[in-house]
Scaffold this motif. Structure first.
Motif, PDB file in Angstrom:
ATOM      1  N   ASP A   1       0.858  -1.187   0.000  1.00 36.70           N
ATOM      2  CA  ASP A   1       0.000   0.000   0.000  1.00 36.70           C
ATOM      3  C   ASP A   1       0.892   1.235   0.000  1.00 36.70           C
ATOM      4  N   GLY A   2       0.553   2.203  -0.852  1.00 33.65           N
ATOM      5  CA  GLY A   2       1.384   3.394  -0.959  1.00 33.65           C
ATOM      6  C   GLY A   2       2.628   3.202  -1.804  1.00 33.65           C
ATOM      7  N   PHE A   3       2.679   2.102  -2.538  1.00 32.97           N
ATOM      8  CA  PHE A   3       3.833   1.812  -3.393  1.00 32.97           C
ATOM      9  C   PHE A   3       4.145   2.983  -4.324  1.00 32.97           C
ATOM     10  N   THR A   4       5.426   3.283  -4.464  1.00 35.94           N
ATOM     11  CA  THR A   4       5.872   4.347  -5.355  1.00 35.94           C
ATOM     12  C   THR A   4       6.938   3.805  -6.293  1.00 35.94           C
ATOM     13  N   THR A   5       6.823   4.153  -7.562  1.00 39.20           N
ATOM     14  CA  THR A   5       7.861   3.796  -8.521  1.00 39.20           C
ATOM     15  C   THR A   5       8.343   5.044  -9.242  1.00 39.20           C
ATOM     16  N   THR A   6       9.642   5.096  -9.489  1.00 40.68           N
ATOM     17  CA  THR A   6      10.259   6.274 -10.089  1.00 40.68           C
ATOM     18  C   THR A   6      11.261   5.830 -11.139  1.00 40.68           C
ATOM     19  N   ALA A   7      11.144   6.386 -12.334  1.00 42.45           N
ATOM     20  CA  ALA A   7      12.119   6.151 -13.393  1.00 42.45           C
ATOM     21  C   ALA A   7      12.960   7.410 -13.565  1.00 42.45           C
ATOM     22  N   LEU A   8      14.245   7.224 -13.699  1.00 41.45           N
ATOM     23  CA  LEU A   8      15.150   8.355 -13.826  1.00 41.45           C
ATOM     24  C   LEU A   8      15.257   8.789 -15.275  1.00 41.45           C
ATOM     25  N   THR A   9      15.265  10.099 -15.489  1.00 40.39           N
ATOM     26  CA  THR A   9      15.295  10.644 -16.837  1.00 40.39           C
ATOM     27  C   THR A   9      16.154  11.905 -16.844  1.00 40.39           C
ATOM     28  N   TYR A  10      16.226  12.533 -18.001  1.00 39.09           N
ATOM     29  CA  TYR A  10      17.058  13.725 -18.157  1.00 39.09           C
ATOM     30  C   TYR A  10      16.414  14.631 -19.197  1.00 39.09           C
ATOM     31  N   VAL A  11      16.528  15.928 -18.997  1.00 40.58           N
ATOM     32  CA  VAL A  11      16.038  16.914 -19.963  1.00 40.58           C
ATOM     33  C   VAL A  11      17.211  17.656 -20.575  1.00 40.58           C
ATOM     34  N   GLY A  12      17.975  18.359 -19.742  1.00 40.02           N
ATOM     35  CA  GLY A  12      19.180  19.013 -20.207  1.00 40.02           C
ATOM     36  C   GLY A  12      18.952  20.340 -20.895  1.00 40.02           C
TER      37      GLY A  12
END
Length: 397
Positions: A216-227
């Protein structure tokens, strides 16, 4: 096992060997940048990091361990039977396991369904439901587990050819060159999205959900870049940018699905740094060297500093720094208008004769070496090195 004398081997920014003790020492350097914190909850948070052995994935793993989290890291690294030494990531994994108590590290192709099965087995036996999944994959190819088709990523502009300045070295001396790349075909763009987009990220969440392993409350994050717009033609507006756009769309899709769990999905926009992935992109070496010249060591944030900030936001210790697209922004220090103005001025003025006046080329070259365990303070590369280092065993508890 035997000791060997090692010297750096490779061409340009591509190195074919690593220094075992130097690679371990780079992990120690990151570890020291992260303060020890006790887990706020009675139960240690459970974290899965997909792509834990280098760059931001390594920093995210170490930062999580420093906060008292436990979990599983996934990477795909080569031992010394497949190259002159084991890969730097292999040696990173060995040292990370010594520091991160209670973690399991798996050497397997993260794109394959078998990798997801292995992680699910470890979670079911040792950890239970997952609180956080960090996705940090940069790869040249991916085999689609459904079709068995191999997709290869490319770094090319879209729509029209692009020419950019590059930082290169001859006999250790920096010079400014140029690189002109023709636009990608639709097939090349689509293949890059298949490799670097959000499809595999979504498959990871699907697999964990089907195994009833999302807390419950699981969070997922993918790392990215704009620059910067200085690198946009070959990054954000090119094939890699198309993949990052797909990654960000995947975050919105996942966020809707996870809402029933009180869950969340984000992309986190990190700032520029020197990683094995970034050195493959034309013009990034020059841009990063200029950026460091403007900011210096104090203003240029390391991967560890940025991942510490990310975890503080994910743990609600600090408010989420979201942009209008719902992305967590960790790159304000890089894209500050004054900083970018100074970088642009140097970009426009730089040439081979004045390169050391405008860019920290020597710093960049040392940073590239450190990715593979070379140029690490305190490591005497003239001494023989033990190159045979076992992959981390599973934890005993």
């Amino acid at each position: 096992m035997s000791e060997r004398h090692l010297t750096p081997g490779g061409r340009g920014y591509l190195m074919v060997n690593a220094h075992p003790q130097g690679a371990a020492a780079t992990v120690d350097m990151l570890w020291r940048q992260l303060p020890q914190q006790e887990a706020a909850a009675e139960k240690s948070p459970v974290v899965v990091v997909v792509g834990f052995s280098a760059g931001y994935g390594l920093a995210a793993t170490l930062a999580a361990a420093r906060r008292g989290a436990v979990g599983v890291g996934v990477a795909y690294e080569a031992d010394e039977t497949r190259r002159r030494t084991a890969s730097a990531g292999w040696y990173h994994a060995a040292r990370t396991a010594e520091l991160a108590a209670g973690w399991t590290f798996l050497n397997t192709d993260a794109f394959a369904d078998t990798a997801k099965t292995e992680v699910i087995k470890e979670l079911a036996q040792r950890y239970g439901r997952v609180d956080h999944l960090i996705y940090s994959i940069a790869a040249p190819r991916r085999t689609d587990p459904v079709t068995d088709q191999v997709h290869r990523s490319v770094i090319l502009p879209l729509g029209q050819a692009s020419t950019a300045k590059t930082l290169e070295f001859t006999d250790g001396r920096p010079f400014i060159g140029g690189s002109t790349l023709q636009p990608a075909t639709d097939a090349e763009r689509d293949a890059t999205v298949k490799v670097m987009g959000g499809e595999d990220w979504q498959r990871w969440i699907d697999a964990l959900a089907e195994a009833d392993l999302l807390a419950d409350g699981f969070t997922t994050t993918a790392l990215t870049y704009v620059g910067s717009d200085l690198t946009a033609d070959l990054y954000r507006n090119g094939t890699i940018g198309a993949a990052k756009g797909h990654l960000e769309a995947s975050a919105h899709h996942l966020g809707t699905r996870l809402a029933d769990l009180g869950g969340r999905a984000f992309t986190a926009v990190a700032g520029a740094t020197v990683t094995q992935a970034s050195t493959a992109i034309p013009s990034i070496a020059l841009y990063t060297s200029l950026l460091h010249h403007v900011l210096g060591d104090e203003g240029f944030l390391t991967t560890a500093q940025q991942m510490r900030a990310l975890w503080s936001q994910l743990a609600a210790e600090e408010p989420l720094s979201l942009d209008d697209a719902g992305r967590i922004r960790l790159d304000g220090w890089e894209l500050d208008a004054t900083v970018q103005s100074q970088v642009r001025t140097r970009w426009e003025q730089i040439n081979t004769e004045n390169v050391t006046d405008h860019a920290d080329a020597g710093w960049f070259r040392r940073q590239v070496g450190q990715l593979h365990g070379w140029n690490v303070p305190g490591i005497d590369v003239d001494l023989p090195s033990q190159t045979t280092v076992p992959w981390p065993p599973e934890p005993t508890v």
